[in-house]
Design a protein around this motif. Structure first.
Motif, PDB file in Angstrom:
ATOM      1  N   ARG A   1       2.331  -6.416 -13.093  1.00  0.00           N
ATOM      2  CA  ARG A   1       3.525  -5.941 -12.371  1.00  0.00           C
ATOM      3  C   ARG A   1       3.401  -4.464 -12.031  1.00  0.00           C
ATOM      4  O   ARG A   1       3.755  -4.044 -10.924  1.00  0.00           O
ATOM      5  CB  ARG A   1       4.780  -6.199 -13.219  1.00  0.00           C
ATOM      6  N   GLU A   2       2.921  -3.670 -12.972  1.00  0.00           N
ATOM      7  CA  GLU A   2       2.775  -2.235 -12.745  1.00  0.00           C
ATOM      8  C   GLU A   2       1.807  -1.956 -11.598  1.00  0.00           C
ATOM      9  O   GLU A   2       2.040  -1.070 -10.774  1.00  0.00           O
ATOM     10  CB  GLU A   2       2.280  -1.562 -14.028  1.00  0.00           C
ATOM     11  N   LEU A   3       0.742  -2.733 -11.537  1.00  0.00           N
ATOM     12  CA  LEU A   3      -0.274  -2.517 -10.500  1.00  0.00           C
ATOM     13  C   LEU A   3       0.212  -2.937  -9.116  1.00  0.00           C
ATOM     14  O   LEU A   3      -0.359  -2.532  -8.111  1.00  0.00           O
ATOM     15  CB  LEU A   3      -1.547  -3.280 -10.872  1.00  0.00           C
ATOM     16  N   GLU A   4       1.254  -3.748  -9.068  1.00  0.00           N
ATOM     17  CA  GLU A   4       1.821  -4.124  -7.774  1.00  0.00           C
ATOM     18  C   GLU A   4       2.525  -2.954  -7.111  1.00  0.00           C
ATOM     19  O   GLU A   4       2.593  -2.867  -5.885  1.00  0.00           O
ATOM     20  CB  GLU A   4       2.817  -5.286  -7.950  1.00  0.00           C
ATOM     21  N   SER A   5       3.042  -2.026  -7.930  1.00  0.00           N
ATOM     22  CA  SER A   5       3.897  -0.972  -7.379  1.00  0.00           C
ATOM     23  C   SER A   5       3.312   0.434  -7.496  1.00  0.00           C
ATOM     24  O   SER A   5       3.817   1.362  -6.858  1.00  0.00           O
ATOM     25  CB  SER A   5       5.264  -0.998  -8.079  1.00  0.00           C
ATOM     26  N   THR A   6       2.274   0.595  -8.313  1.00  0.00           N
ATOM     27  CA  THR A   6       1.753   1.930  -8.595  1.00  0.00           C
ATOM     28  C   THR A   6       0.245   1.959  -8.395  1.00  0.00           C
ATOM     29  O   THR A   6      -0.445   0.995  -8.724  1.00  0.00           O
ATOM     30  CB  THR A   6       2.088   2.347 -10.046  1.00  0.00           C
ATOM     31  N   SER A   7      -0.249   3.069  -7.893  1.00  0.00           N
ATOM     32  CA  SER A   7      -1.691   3.241  -7.697  1.00  0.00           C
ATOM     33  C   SER A   7      -2.303   3.910  -8.920  1.00  0.00           C
ATOM     34  O   SER A   7      -1.764   4.897  -9.436  1.00  0.00           O
ATOM     35  CB  SER A   7      -1.947   4.099  -6.451  1.00  0.00           C
ATOM     36  N   PHE A   8      -3.433   3.361  -9.380  1.00  0.00           N
ATOM     37  CA  PHE A   8      -4.129   3.912 -10.542  1.00  0.00           C
ATOM     38  C   PHE A   8      -5.592   4.180 -10.190  1.00  0.00           C
ATOM     39  O   PHE A   8      -6.143   3.594  -9.252  1.00  0.00           O
ATOM     40  CB  PHE A   8      -4.056   2.949 -11.726  1.00  0.00           C
ATOM     41  N   ASP A   9      -6.212   5.067 -10.978  1.00  0.00           N
ATOM     42  CA  ASP A   9      -7.625   5.387 -10.787  1.00  0.00           C
ATOM     43  C   ASP A   9      -8.520   4.587 -11.711  1.00  0.00           C
ATOM     44  O   ASP A   9      -9.665   4.290 -11.372  1.00  0.00           O
ATOM     45  CB  ASP A   9      -7.854   6.890 -11.011  1.00  0.00           C
ATOM     46  N   VAL A  10      -8.023   4.243 -12.892  1.00  0.00           N
ATOM     47  CA  VAL A  10      -8.783   3.487 -13.891  1.00  0.00           C
ATOM     48  C   VAL A  10      -7.803   2.637 -14.699  1.00  0.00           C
ATOM     49  O   VAL A  10      -6.661   3.056 -14.943  1.00  0.00           O
ATOM     50  CB  VAL A  10      -9.548   4.425 -14.866  1.00  0.00           C
ATOM     51  N   VAL A  11      -8.260   1.456 -15.121  1.00  0.00           N
ATOM     52  CA  VAL A  11      -7.488   0.620 -16.049  1.00  0.00           C
ATOM     53  C   VAL A  11      -8.252   0.541 -17.360  1.00  0.00           C
ATOM     54  O   VAL A  11      -9.446   0.228 -17.386  1.00  0.00           O
ATOM     55  CB  VAL A  11      -7.256  -0.798 -15.486  1.00  0.00           C
ATOM     56  N   LEU A  12      -7.551   0.830 -18.447  1.00  0.00           N
ATOM     57  CA  LEU A  12      -8.094   0.725 -19.803  1.00  0.00           C
ATOM     58  C   LEU A  12      -7.433  -0.501 -20.427  1.00  0.00           C
ATOM     59  O   LEU A  12      -6.228  -0.491 -20.681  1.00  0.00           O
ATOM     60  CB  LEU A  12      -7.773   1.992 -20.583  1.00  0.00           C
ATOM     61  N   LEU A  13      -8.206  -1.548 -20.661  1.00  0.00           N
ATOM     62  CA  LEU A  13      -7.640  -2.876 -20.883  1.00  0.00           C
ATOM     63  C   LEU A  13      -8.110  -3.484 -22.202  1.00  0.00           C
ATOM     64  O   LEU A  13      -9.300  -3.753 -22.391  1.00  0.00           O
ATOM     65  CB  LEU A  13      -8.064  -3.785 -19.716  1.00  0.00           C
ATOM     66  N   ASP A  14      -7.158  -3.706 -23.109  1.00  0.00           N
ATOM     67  CA  ASP A  14      -7.471  -4.392 -24.362  1.00  0.00           C
ATOM     68  C   ASP A  14      -7.714  -5.864 -24.062  1.00  0.00           C
ATOM     69  O   ASP A  14      -7.019  -6.469 -23.240  1.00  0.00           O
ATOM     70  CB  ASP A  14      -6.299  -4.232 -25.336  1.00  0.00           C
ATOM     71  N   LEU A  15      -8.703  -6.474 -24.719  1.00  0.00           N
ATOM     72  CA  LEU A  15      -8.997  -7.882 -24.467  1.00  0.00           C
ATOM     73  C   LEU A  15      -8.009  -8.818 -25.152  1.00  0.00           C
ATOM     74  O   LEU A  15      -7.702  -9.889 -24.638  1.00  0.00           O
ATOM     75  CB  LEU A  15     -10.418  -8.225 -24.936  1.00  0.00           C
ATOM     76  N   THR A  16      -7.513  -8.431 -26.318  1.00  0.00           N
ATOM     77  CA  THR A  16      -6.627  -9.320 -27.083  1.00  0.00           C
ATOM     78  C   THR A  16      -5.178  -8.921 -26.853  1.00  0.00           C
ATOM     79  O   THR A  16      -4.650  -8.028 -27.508  1.00  0.00           O
ATOM     80  CB  THR A  16      -6.962  -9.254 -28.586  1.00  0.00           C
ATOM     81  N   LEU A  17      -4.557  -9.595 -25.897  1.00  0.00           N
ATOM     82  CA  LEU A  17      -3.166  -9.304 -25.535  1.00  0.00           C
ATOM     83  C   LEU A  17      -2.331 -10.564 -25.712  1.00  0.00           C
ATOM     84  O   LEU A  17      -2.832 -11.678 -25.583  1.00  0.00           O
ATOM     85  CB  LEU A  17      -3.089  -8.854 -24.073  1.00  0.00           C
ATOM     86  N   PRO A  18      -1.035 -10.396 -25.974  1.00  0.00           N
ATOM     87  CA  PRO A  18      -0.148 -11.566 -26.022  1.00  0.00           C
ATOM     88  C   PRO A  18       0.051 -12.129 -24.622  1.00  0.00           C
ATOM     89  O   PRO A  18       0.018 -11.392 -23.627  1.00  0.00           O
ATOM     90  CB  PRO A  18       1.162 -10.974 -26.572  1.00  0.00           C
ATOM     91  N   GLY A  19       0.216 -13.436 -24.521  1.00  0.00           N
ATOM     92  CA  GLY A  19       0.431 -14.042 -23.209  1.00  0.00           C
ATOM     93  C   GLY A  19      -0.848 -14.045 -22.402  1.00  0.00           C
ATOM     94  O   GLY A  19      -1.877 -14.572 -22.826  1.00  0.00           O
ATOM     95  N   VAL A  20      -0.796 -13.455 -21.222  1.00  0.00           N
ATOM     96  CA  VAL A  20      -1.983 -13.344 -20.367  1.00  0.00           C
ATOM     97  C   VAL A  20      -2.972 -12.397 -21.040  1.00  0.00           C
ATOM     98  O   VAL A  20      -2.674 -11.223 -21.234  1.00  0.00           O
ATOM     99  CB  VAL A  20      -1.604 -12.820 -18.967  1.00  0.00           C
ATOM    100  N   ASP A  21      -4.140 -12.912 -21.425  1.00  0.00           N
ATOM    101  CA  ASP A  21      -5.064 -12.062 -22.182  1.00  0.00           C
ATOM    102  C   ASP A  21      -5.858 -11.141 -21.261  1.00  0.00           C
ATOM    103  O   ASP A  21      -5.762 -11.202 -20.028  1.00  0.00           O
ATOM    104  CB  ASP A  21      -5.986 -12.899 -23.069  1.00  0.00           C
TER     105      ASP A  21
END
Length: 227
Positions: free
Chosen positions: A40-60
């Motif tokens: 949802r955040e990426l739909e509305s905001t521009s980012f330069d890098v995403v730092l993404l944990d692999l083990t997340l609740p829901g959509v991993d």
């Protein structure tokens, strides 16, 4: 303007520490706790890098990574507590540009982010490169085959440029890791192996029998300019 990082991490303690530490390193941090929030955040905001944990609740994290990669070449660094080969490769195959393992060191993580961001810049003398039926426009960051664009991530593109610029000479694995990722992986070659596979799937007529991006056993890789 500071580079903007989207931090996707459900562990509150790690998230708070990274927000403060990366903020001190000069980054603007937006933090979310789930894959759904990240998308949802990426739909509305521009980012330069995403730092993404692999083990997340829901959509991993793997699902988020694939979704982001299908949208474009936004740099992605995956964060994992799993150091075994299967999980690291799964994240890279999902489209990540780099990975880090927990526990995290903020200064090292900042260096990884900066290495990714440096790939936005050009600055080569040879802006137009050719290899086989590929035309590579370095400043634009695009590759064409017979007038049709071949869609590469920034990292795949940089690997290709480094190999083609060597004009048929061997580029060692260590040289590629240093030139593309900007630091030494101390013998961990999974990162490079996966990116070479991903690149071959996009630029070779038959990735299982490559004619362009060639492995030089025991040394590294080279590009045959006229396969």
């Amino acid at each position: 303007m500071n580079d903007r990082v989207l931090l996707v991490e459900d562990d509150e303690r790690i998230r708070q520490v990274l927000v403060l530490a990366l903020g001190d390193e000069g980054f603007d941090i937006v933090d979310v706790v789930s894959g759904e929030d990240a998308l949802r955040e990426l739909e509305s905001t521009s980012f330069d890098v995403v730092l993404l944990d692999l083990t997340l609740p829901g959509v991993d994290g793997l699902e988020v990574c694939r979704a982001l990669r299908s949208r474009g070449d936004l740099p992605i660094i995956i964060v994992t507590a799993r150091t075994d080969t299967t999980d690291v490769i799964a994240g890279l195959e999902a489209g990540a540009d780099d990975y880090v393992t927990k526990p995290l060191v903020a200064s090292e993580l900042a260096a990884r982010i900066r290495a990714l961001l440096r790939r936005r810049g050009g600055g080569r003398l040879d802006n137009l490169l050719h290899a086989g039926d590929l035309e590579i426009r370095v400043d634009e960051g695009v590759v064409h085959r017979d007038g049709v664009q071949v869609h590469l991530t920034r990292t795949e593109f940089q690997v290709l440029v480094e190999l083609v610029s060597a004009a048929g000479r061997i580029v060692t694995r260590e040289q590629l890791l240093q030139r593309v990722w900007g630091y030494d992986y101390f013998g961990d070659t999974r990162l490079l192996d996966v990116h070479i596979r991903r690149l071959r799937r996009k630029v070779e007529q038959n990735p299982d029998e490559p004619k362009l991006v060639l492995t030089v056993r025991g040394s590294g890789y080279k590009v045959d300019p006229t396969p």
